[in-house]
Each structure stands twice: as C-alpha cells, then as structure tokens.
Design a protein around this motif. Structure first.
Motif, PDB file in Angstrom:
ATOM      1  N   ARG A 240       1.827   6.014  -8.717  1.00 52.93           N
ATOM      2  CA  ARG A 240       2.520   6.145  -7.686  1.00 52.93           C
ATOM      3  C   ARG A 240       3.526   4.790  -7.448  1.00 52.93           C
ATOM      4  O   ARG A 240       4.792   4.933  -7.226  1.00 52.93           O
ATOM      5  CB  ARG A 240       2.062   6.500  -6.430  1.00 52.93           C
ATOM      6  N   ILE A 241       2.990   3.557  -7.169  1.00 53.33           N
ATOM      7  CA  ILE A 241       3.654   2.359  -6.937  1.00 53.33           C
ATOM      8  C   ILE A 241       4.916   2.046  -7.753  1.00 53.33           C
ATOM      9  O   ILE A 241       4.668   2.020  -9.026  1.00 53.33           O
ATOM     10  CB  ILE A 241       2.638   1.232  -6.558  1.00 53.33           C
ATOM     11  N   PRO A 242       6.142   1.974  -7.417  1.00 48.50           N
ATOM     12  CA  PRO A 242       7.080   1.454  -8.461  1.00 48.50           C
ATOM     13  C   PRO A 242       7.011   0.144  -8.992  1.00 48.50           C
ATOM     14  O   PRO A 242       6.393  -0.628  -8.545  1.00 48.50           O
ATOM     15  CB  PRO A 242       8.331   1.707  -7.340  1.00 48.50           C
ATOM     16  N   PRO A 243       7.763   0.229 -10.190  1.00 46.34           N
ATOM     17  CA  PRO A 243       7.649  -1.345 -10.736  1.00 46.34           C
ATOM     18  C   PRO A 243       8.011  -2.378 -10.067  1.00 46.34           C
ATOM     19  O   PRO A 243       7.815  -3.599 -10.478  1.00 46.34           O
ATOM     20  CB  PRO A 243       8.216  -0.908 -12.290  1.00 46.34           C
ATOM     21  N   LEU A 244       8.952  -2.182  -8.973  1.00 47.98           N
ATOM     22  CA  LEU A 244       9.535  -3.317  -8.349  1.00 47.98           C
ATOM     23  C   LEU A 244       8.510  -4.010  -7.577  1.00 47.98           C
ATOM     24  O   LEU A 244       9.043  -4.824  -6.649  1.00 47.98           O
ATOM     25  CB  LEU A 244      10.715  -2.939  -7.646  1.00 47.98           C
ATOM     26  N   PHE A 245       7.209  -3.636  -7.289  1.00 47.09           N
ATOM     27  CA  PHE A 245       6.411  -4.350  -6.515  1.00 47.09           C
ATOM     28  C   PHE A 245       5.328  -5.020  -7.579  1.00 47.09           C
ATOM     29  O   PHE A 245       5.078  -4.607  -8.520  1.00 47.09           O
ATOM     30  CB  PHE A 245       5.414  -3.081  -5.719  1.00 47.09           C
ATOM     31  N   THR A 246       5.039  -6.063  -6.811  1.00 49.51           N
ATOM     32  CA  THR A 246       3.854  -6.947  -7.596  1.00 49.51           C
ATOM     33  C   THR A 246       2.600  -6.618  -7.491  1.00 49.51           C
ATOM     34  O   THR A 246       2.187  -6.309  -6.701  1.00 49.51           O
ATOM     35  CB  THR A 246       4.015  -8.424  -7.134  1.00 49.51           C
ATOM     36  N   ALA A 247       1.721  -6.985  -8.645  1.00 49.95           N
ATOM     37  CA  ALA A 247       0.322  -6.621  -8.749  1.00 49.95           C
ATOM     38  C   ALA A 247      -0.287  -7.949  -8.549  1.00 49.95           C
ATOM     39  O   ALA A 247      -1.068  -8.110  -7.448  1.00 49.95           O
ATOM     40  CB  ALA A 247       0.169  -6.036 -10.165  1.00 49.95           C
TER      41      ALA A 247
ATOM     42  N   SER B  58      10.096 -12.074 -12.779  1.00 53.95           N
ATOM     43  CA  SER B  58       9.677 -13.034 -12.145  1.00 53.95           C
ATOM     44  C   SER B  58       9.205 -12.590 -10.597  1.00 53.95           C
ATOM     45  O   SER B  58       9.049 -11.167 -10.449  1.00 53.95           O
ATOM     46  CB  SER B  58      10.924 -13.908 -11.550  1.00 53.95           C
ATOM     47  N   ASP B  59       8.442 -13.512  -9.877  1.00 53.43           N
ATOM     48  CA  ASP B  59       7.937 -13.057  -8.753  1.00 53.43           C
ATOM     49  C   ASP B  59       8.958 -12.392  -7.684  1.00 53.43           C
ATOM     50  O   ASP B  59       8.736 -11.422  -7.056  1.00 53.43           O
ATOM     51  CB  ASP B  59       7.274 -13.948  -7.878  1.00 53.43           C
ATOM     52  N   ALA B  60      10.211 -12.680  -7.812  1.00 51.40           N
ATOM     53  CA  ALA B  60      11.213 -12.221  -7.123  1.00 51.40           C
ATOM     54  C   ALA B  60      11.862 -11.014  -7.670  1.00 51.40           C
ATOM     55  O   ALA B  60      12.337  -9.984  -6.807  1.00 51.40           O
ATOM     56  CB  ALA B  60      12.406 -13.260  -7.054  1.00 51.40           C
ATOM     57  N   SER B  61      11.783 -10.632  -8.924  1.00 56.38           N
ATOM     58  CA  SER B  61      12.072  -9.522  -9.678  1.00 56.38           C
ATOM     59  C   SER B  61      11.167  -9.022 -10.417  1.00 56.38           C
ATOM     60  O   SER B  61      11.316  -8.947 -11.723  1.00 56.38           O
ATOM     61  CB  SER B  61      13.396  -9.660 -10.470  1.00 56.38           C
ATOM     62  N   PRO B  62       9.986  -8.303  -9.761  1.00 60.37           N
ATOM     63  CA  PRO B  62       9.007  -7.725 -10.587  1.00 60.37           C
ATOM     64  C   PRO B  62       9.445  -6.657 -11.548  1.00 60.37           C
ATOM     65  O   PRO B  62       9.936  -5.600 -11.107  1.00 60.37           O
ATOM     66  CB  PRO B  62       7.753  -7.575  -9.741  1.00 60.37           C
TER      67      PRO B  62
END
Length: 1007
Positions: A384-391, A285-289
């Motif tokens: 580099r960007i962790p998976p917990l950040f939204t694309a 979800s948007d809250a838990s990408p």
C-alpha cells in the motif's frame, strides 16, 4: 469329376490340419499347492483359450507351430510358458502382492482392495515422500480424485493446506466442512505428522466407507497409518534436506517516477513540473526516496532444513519403529520462523500365539514465530505505502513509512509473537485371539495438548527530515495458554470365516471419547522498559484477563458385516449409534446406517478368458452420516455468562452476568445422505487402472445460527436445524504402470467435479448477503455484486444511462447493469428495470468454490535414477480482488504495473477504469470488473534422485543411499494479473503471505 477332386482336397487338408494339432493339459496351483480354478489359459497371439476347472485342471488344443501358453488370473503374476513338444504342462502361479494382497485401511480394520465396495482412495507413503514438505496436508494436493488440498499461504507454520473431500456440504463455520483425521485410529492434526513416518493414507469418500465413524464423518475421513517395525534385522536410517524458499509471485508496483506520473493522470496537478524535475535529479536520497516496499519487506531467502533419524526391525516376539525429526523453516520476511520436533515410537510385542500388545508414544513440539504487528501491518502496508515514503534512512534509522507505521520496522523491531505448542499421545492396544478367526482388541489412547502464546508489541522510533516520532502509541504484552485432554477408548471384535464359496466377516465395537479444555489470557500495556517483557512489568491499571473451560463427549456402538460369494458378489452393511453431549437428552442419540454392494464382473465366465480385462468391478452404496459441529458445547441450555456484563453502581464496578444467546432444546443431529456408484477396472495385466464414480450427497437439518430473531429480543439467534445442501459430482482416476527393460515408469491422472446447491433454508430464501450470498437454488457463498457492462465512454452515455447512486460518475468509470427489479403485473416476478443502480441490482456473479480439480503424476526409474513430476490444477474458481490488491491509489495507496492499462480519452479500450485516488468510489464496488478467473495449472513438484549401487555401498556397510534435488510450486499458469497467485484468499485486500517455491537438496541413507 470336379466335385470329386474338391471333396478329396478338403479331406486331405482336414486330415493334414488334424495331424498338426495336439492337446495340452495340466494342473494349475499356487505356491502353497492349492488348485486355482478360473485361470485364463490362452494360446499366445490368438483368441483361442480356456479356463481351469474347480480342481485347477485345464485342457486346450493347440497347433504344432504354437509354442507358448499364457496363464493369467486376477491377483497372480501372469505366466508365459514354452510348450514346445509337450502335452502336459503343470503350472505354479505366484501371487501378485500388488493386487491380490494389496491391503487398504478402512474404518476399524483392513480389507483387500479388490473386495472394497465403498469409495476409498489409497495413497502409499512413497507417494508422499516424493514431495519433501513440512506440512503433510500439502503433500496430498492432486493425489486423489475428490480430495482437494488448497494451500493459500506461504507463512512458516501456517502454510498447511485446507482439505475438502468432495466439496463443502454444510453451512456455518468453515471447520464444519473439515474431514475427520485419524492417525493410527486416533483423532489428530494431519500437519502434526511427519510425512516420512507415514506408511499409507486411506481416504473414505462416501457414506458406506465412512458410516462406521457416524457423526464425525459427514465430510469424509482420512485414515493415516504410521510405519511399524517388521521381523527383520534392525535398520538405521538418516535423512535430511536443505534448501531455500522464495515467493512464487508478488505484486509488482511502479517505481517513484511511475507513481508520480500516474497519480498526476488520476489527479492532475498533484505534482508540478518543478517537483518532478527535482525528484529525478535527487531520486534515491532521503529527501526524494524511491522505496520498493515489497523488496524492503521480503528480504530473506527463507532457509529450510530437515533431519530425521529412524530405527526399525525386531524379532517375532518384539518389533519397533522409532523416529526423531527436526525441521526449521525460515520465512522470506524477517522474524518469520517455524520449528518442529517430532518423536514417534511404535512397539509391537507378541506375548503368545493368542495375545499381543501394541504400545505407541508420539510427542511433538512446535514453535511458531512472527512479528506481532501481523500481516495487515506488514504485507498489506508493503502493498500500500507509496514509493515516495522512506523505509530506512541513509543513517540507518527508520523512516516514517505511513504516518509512522513502517512495515520494515514492524517486522524487524516491532516485537514478536511466539506460540509454543506441545503434544503428547500414548496408545496402548491389547489384541486377544480366543479362537481361530476371532480377534478382540481393546485400545486406550490419552492425548494432551498445551499451547502457550506470548505477543509483545514493541514501540520503535522513526524520523524524516522534518519530524520524528514513535509507533505505536503504546507498547503492550498479551499472553495466553490453552490446554486440552482427550480420552479415547474403544473395544472391537473382528470375526472372519470362509464357508466353502462363502466368506463372512464382522466387526462390532464400542467407543468413548471425552474432551476437556481450559484457557486463559492476560494483557498489560505501557511497559517502561521494553526489554522486560513480563506481565508484571506493565502498567497494572491496564491489565485485562479472561478464561474459560469446555467439556464434551461422544459415546458410540458400531458394527459392520461383510459377505462375499465366490469372491464375486460382495455385500457390506455398517451401522453406528452415537450419543453426543451437545444435544438434549431426547435428541442425543442418532443412528447412522450404510449399505453397499459390489460385483466383480471379471470373475464371471463370460470374461474369464479375456486377455485385456484383468479385473472389473461394479459397486454401489447408500448411507447416512451425521455432524455435531456447533457453536458451544451446550447450545440447548440457556447459559448465563458471569463476568461478561458488569454494571457500575455508585461508581463501583459490580460483577454481573447475562444471557447472550437464545437456547434451542429442539436441535438435533445434522444428517448427510450419500449415494454412490463406482466402476473399478484393471486392464492389460493390471498395467492400466481406472476408477470412475458418480455421487449425490445431500445434507439435511443443517445446524446454523440463522438470523431469524428480531433485534428487539436483545439476544443472538439460537442454533437451529435449518436448511439443506446438495452436492452432485463425479470422480475419475486413470493410471498406467509398466516396465520396459531397465526403465520402470508410471502415470497417474485424476480429475473430479461437483455442483453445490442450497436446496432449502427453512423459512428463508437466502441468508443476509454481504460480498457473498447463500441463496436457495445457488451455491453456498456465491459471489454477490454488480454486473459491470463496460466503461462509460462519454458524458452522453452517462446522461442516458440509469443513475448510479455511488457518487459522481465520469467517462472511464465502470458502468453497471440495471437489473429487472420491478414487478409490473403482480405475478411476483420482476420484469422491468427501475432506472436506478443501487443495492437492489446486485446479482450472483461468481462462485469461489474450487470445482473441476485435477492432478497428474509422472514417475520413472532407470538404473538408480528416479524422476517424478507432479502437476495439479483447478478448472473452475472465481475470486474477487479488492482494496490495495485491486484498486490503484486506493486510500492514498500506489499503483501496480497491470493497472497502467487504464482508461483515458486516448485509450478507450483499456482493461482498467480511469485512475481515481480516494477511499470510496463508484468503481470500487463488488462487481464483475474485479471478478477474476482463478483457474490454474501448477507444476507442484519435480524431484530427481539417484540411488548409489549396492556393490559400492556394501564396502561401507551401507544398505541404501539416495541423493536428490527437488523443487516445489515451481511454475503456475493462470489468467490473473501479473504477480497475483490464483490461490490468494477471496476478497483479499493485501493482508496475506504469498505462496512460496522451495528448492532443496536431500540425502537418505540406511545402514
């Protein structure tokens, strides 16, 4: 009595044998009626044989039950004739055009391959055509020993290979090691030539072959000859292919949950159990990408297409070969694209028996498009960007990425960088033959280049559940334009004549090259309306501009003399005198000589009857070449740069200037000496071929900006003649071609190796090191770092080990060797360690140069079907990986799959140190921990084709139709971590475009 019977038996037996023998004689001629001396005549299945005399006559005794004679001679097709009941057998031998008349392009001329004394590799255009590629440099990979073409990027338009001939031989800018590329005798970019326009390529590897090009040939020469029209019916050809490209290997990262679990191992307590439980429940979800950034960025299939229309033919008076082609290569990331339009017209006009004209036109336009954010902000951020950040949010808006920097948005809407390159070249060549054996040629070839670039960095909006913003802080536009014009003029006289058993040929010439270029660039920021991407729409207070011009020239005279005796003993001498504008008058001129000899041993009488050896030649050469590639056009002059140093006086900026670099009027030519010995052999009726060579290449007086000037001077160091480099190596090529029934097949294998050594750096022992070092006695750019000797397993080990001065150390961290750095007895040789690990403990740990390069080509034809398989590999190469490619959780980054085998108290045999988040750490030093063996074997290409039968095609007025499927860069075998290609740049941190595989289907039809 017994002796009498024995004697009688021998007499009767001898008489019987004599009665069963006969003599066969005859004359051997070629198809023009000329006698051929030295032809091998063998009784088939035996070693009994003879050779023809100077009048082509032979005589041989055979038994009555021996009914076949075999006639063989180098350059002619082997003949097997039935002699049953015959005593006179005359023979007409036909020339084998693949051997006798195989012509190789050399400097300012051509030569029969069998008479070459220098190191020259010939590549037919058909070999290139087996690999349908956009960049011709790619097609050269693995085709010839000593020629290395390394592709390290899959980016459309930037996926050409770096070419090296027999390694690197000089210091400084990498371009100093580039070979000279000539297309139809004129300097050009190899990747600007449509591979299907190429008739042949010659690679001049040693000084004797390349010396006639003097100062431009220190790194070898590649001569490309394009197709020309023939005196035949006009032919129309159309060819195309369509396909897709996919990334061969890409970094593989853990998903969101794996990231959380491993970051908690690295930094316990980062995420509590309540967060983890909620993440699992709401993941995606948007809250838990749970963003797979690599998959989000590499979204495209990379469609490719190629079309070419060509016409060729003519009469004895006028012949033409013309082609138009279009290629389009889309990338695997949005907005990466490359298009190129090529046109070529080669015209030959025969005015009279003594005079003819060649008139060629070549033009091309290429358009390269890429996101203006660049690879550092797209691929590196994807790695580099962790998976917990939204694309991308669920409503389609862009997520924040990393502090607003979102590589998906950057690629899609972050603006474009577009470069348009235009090229035009004309060649006018007049050939006059005032007498037999003499040809005088005059060539003028102007070239024009224009490159216009435009890059707009657009802003985009992002948002998450709690905030929103814009990235970057400002939009901007930069534009640039560069133009260059080159004058090429040469006049050449070629003379050749036979004097009974002697042949003499000579080439003399004059050449003039003049290069002029100009460039400018301008930029503005703060565009209120991003749709209006014109400089005038930006903020005038932010405008910047710059520009410049350059000029250089080269004037040369040159000559070559060839002599052969009995077509067995070969001698060649070359000399070139170059005068370059880049040196002061007293050092402007230099002379580059070469000398080579050859001995065609197969022509000697002691081998003339051999049924195994078709040809055997030993050759040796020596020569000198030069290099004038230096920074700037007039480094010997103290130049004053106006507009680069602008003081502010009384609050008003004043245009000023300054000298920034010291001049050195004493600089002179960099010189390269090459010694080469080679052996060429053809065996078993030329079905098996072998070439073996050993060489020593020494570069002296290397032009380099060595840092020998104290900082207090305030100027950069001048270009100096500092240092020497030596390459020693060998090349080996083996080939087999044969036909069995309806199957024609062949195998070509080549392998080469060399050792690079810096032998002198003037007053220095080494150049200032970084991650690499250039040191006397070692290879250029050797990898310089710490020797890792494992991982610390306990605090006791740490307490009893030398102190590592790179921050706090814990069990699981990398342990470095304490090198001998203290000289206890004053002999100048360190003999004791100092108990401290610091910069003094760095040593040479690897070599990033590609050595032991090899290639294998397999090809076969059967009843219209054709199959080719191309493999290439590197046996010796080291690379260092760092940053986001190598370090887990580096600078708040993420973790790859291979990094999960990390040290813990329960996993002490791990390959990876303990997990440690941060931007600096003891473990993240250039060391053998991050040194990887980058040797590999790659299935470069597999192509399967089918040519339809002529009986079927003739009904539709089609002379030839072939369809095929092809794959490029299909499989790679290596020892690197999973997902990392062995050709990635050394010391990469992630800002690269991965190598791609291509899969295509194509058509070639002629009318």
């Amino acid at each position: 009595m017994k002796k009498f019977y024995l004697l009688l038996f021998c007499l009767l037996t001898g008489s019987l044998l004599f009665a069963q023998q006969r003599t066969v004689n005859g004359t051997i001629k070629d198809d023009a009626g000329n006698a051929i001396p030295g032809v091998n005549v063998l009784v088939k299945g035996t070693q009994s044989g003879t050779i023809s005399d100077i009048d082509g006559k032979y005589s041989i005794t055979v038994a009555d039950n021996q009914n076949t004679l075999v006639f063989s001679y180098v350059g002619y097709l082997t003949e097997e004739l039935d002699i049953s009941g015959r005593t006179t057998v005359d023979v007409v031998m036909l020339a084998d055009l693949q051997t006798l008349e195989e012509i190789v392009v050399i400097g300012y001329g051509t030569q029969k391959k069998i008479n070459l004394t220098g190191s020259v590799e010939a590549i037919e255009g058909s070999e290139l055509a087996r690999q349908p590629v956009f960049q011709t440099s790619q097609a050269l990979a693995g085709l010839a020993p000593g020629l290395v073409a390394t592709q390290s990027s899959g980016q459309p338009g930037s996926d050409g290979a770096t070419i090296r001939i027999r390694g690197i031989g000089t210091l400084g800018n990498a371009s100093k090691n580039n070979p000279l590329i000539l297309v139809d005798g004129i300097p050009d970019n190899i990747n600007g030539v449509d591979p299907n326009d190429i008739e042949s390529i010659s690679v001049l590897k040693d000084a004797s072959a390349a010396a006639i090009y003097g100062s431009r040939a220190a790194n070898g020469v590649i001569l490309i000859t394009t197709k020309r029209g023939k005196s035949e019916k006009m032919k129309l050809n159309y060819s195309n292919y369509f396909g897709v490209q996919k990334v061969t290997q890409n970094l593989k990262f853990l998903d969101g949950l794996g990231y959380i679990e491993n970051l908690n191992k690295a930094n316990p307590g980062t995420y509590d159990q309540a967060f983890i439980d909620n993440y699992i429940a709401t993941r995606g979800s948007d809250a838990s990408p749970d963003t797979d950034w690599v998959e989000e960025v590499f979204t495209e299939d990379g469609f490719q297409q190629y079309h070419r229309l060509a016409i060729s033919g003519g009469t004895q008076k006028a012949r033409v070969s013309a082609s138009l082609s279009y290629m389009d290569q889309e990338g695997n990331i949005t907005n990466y694209d490359f298009k190129r339009y090529n046109g070529r017209i080669n015209t030959d006009l025969t005015v009279s028996d003594k005079f003819d004209i060649n008139f060629d036109l070549n033009f091309r336009r290429s358009i390269t498009q890429a996101p203006s954010a660049g690879l550092n902000e797209i691929t590196r951020q994807a790695y580099r960007i962790p998976p917990l950040f939204t694309a991308v949010n669920s409503d389609g808006s862009y997520g924040p990425g990393w502090n607003g920097q979102n590589p998906v948005a950057g690629a899609e809407v972050g603006g474009l960088s577009v470069s348009q390159f235009n090229y035009f070249r004309g060649v006018l060549k007049a050939n006059y033959r005032p007498m037999d054996n003499l040809t005088i040629s005059v060539t003028y070839a102007p070239q024009y280049n224009d490159n216009a670039g435009k890059s707009f960095r657009a802003q985009y909006d992002w948002q998450d559940l709690s905030q929103s913003g814009t990235f970057p802080n400002q939009n901007s536009l930069s534009q640039s334009n560069s133009r260059s014009f080159q004058d090429n003029f040469n006049a050449i006289a070629n003379y050749s004549r036979d004097f009974e058993e002697h042949n003499v040929s000579a080439t003399f010439g004059y050449e003039f090259l003049k290069n002029t270029s100009s460039s400018f660039s301008a930029s503005r920021r703060n565009f209120v309306l991003q749709e209006f991407q014109q400089l005038s729409s930006g903020d005038a207070d932010t405008q910047l501009n710059s520009g410049g011009e350059s000029l250089n020239g080269l004037q040369s005279i040159f000559g070559r003399v060839n002599y052969s005796f009995k077509n067995k003993y070969l001698v060649e001498a070359n000399i070139r005198r170059d005068a370059s504008s880049r040196f002061a008058a007293e050092n402007r001129v230099s002379v580059f000589p070469s000398f080579s000899v050859g001995w065609r041993i197969a022509e000697e009488s002691f081998l003339s009857t051999s049924s195994i050896i078709s040809d055997l030649k030993l050759r040796a050469s020596w020569g000198e070449l030069g290099n004038q590639q230096i920074a700037g056009d007039f480094p010997y002059v103290s130049s004053f740069n106006v507009g680069t140093s602008n003081p502010i006086i009384g609050g008003i900026p004043i245009t000023g200037g300054a000298q920034s670099v010291l001049a050195n009027r004493a600089i002179q030519w960099e010189s390269t000496e090459t010694k080469n010995i080679g052996l060429d052999a053809a065996l078993f009726d030329s079905r098996l071929s072998l070439t073996a060579e050993y060489y020593v290449r020494t570069t002296n007086d290397i032009l380099l900006q060595a840092n020998t000037v104290p900082p207090s001077i305030g100027l950069s160091p001048p270009v100096q003649n500092v240092g020497s480099v030596e390459n020693k190596g060998w090349d080996l090529a083996l080939g087999w071609q044969d036909k069995k029934g309806d199957i024609s097949y062949g195998v070509n294998f080549n392998i080469s190796n060399y050792q690079n050594t810096v032998t002198d750096l003037g007053e220095l022992d080494e150049l200032p090191p970084g991650g690499t070092i250039t040191r006397v006695g070692e290879s250029i750019g050797s990898i310089f770092g710490y020797q890792a000797i494992g991982l610390f397993q306990s605090q006791d080990e740490i307490d009893n080990a030398p102190v590592q001065q790179f921050g706090a150390v814990q069990p699981g961290d990398v342990r470095y060797a304490d090198q001998l750095t203290v000289d206890t007895n004053g002999d100048g040789i360190p003999d004791e360690a100092d108990g401290i690990i610091n910069g003094d403990d760095r040593v040479i740990i690897g070599n990033s140069l590609s050595r032991l390069n090899y290639g294998l080509d397999l090809f076969a034809d059967y009843k219209g079907f054709d199959l080719s398989i191309s493999l290439l590999g590197v046996g010796k190469r080291d690379i260092i990986l760092q940053g986001d490619v190598a370090y887990a959780f580096f600078n708040a980054g993420k973790i790859q799959e291979w990094q999960t085998d990390s040290w813990t108290p329960e996993n002490t045999d791990a390959s990876y140190p303990r997990l440690t988040p941060g931007s600096s750490h003891n473990n993240w030093r250039t060391s053998t921990q991050w040194l990887f063996d980058a040797s590999y074997l790659r299935v470069r290409n597999i192509t399967l084709g089918y040519t339809l039968p002529n009986a079927l095609l003739s009904r539709f007025s089609i002379s030839d139709l072939r369809i095929y499927v092809s794959g490029q860069n299909l499989i790679t075998f290596d020892d690197l971590p999973d997902g990392i290609d062995p050709t990635v740049p050394n010391f990469t941190s992630g800002g690269f475009y991965p190598i791609t595989s291509t899969y295509i289907i194509g058509l070639n039809v002629s009318f």
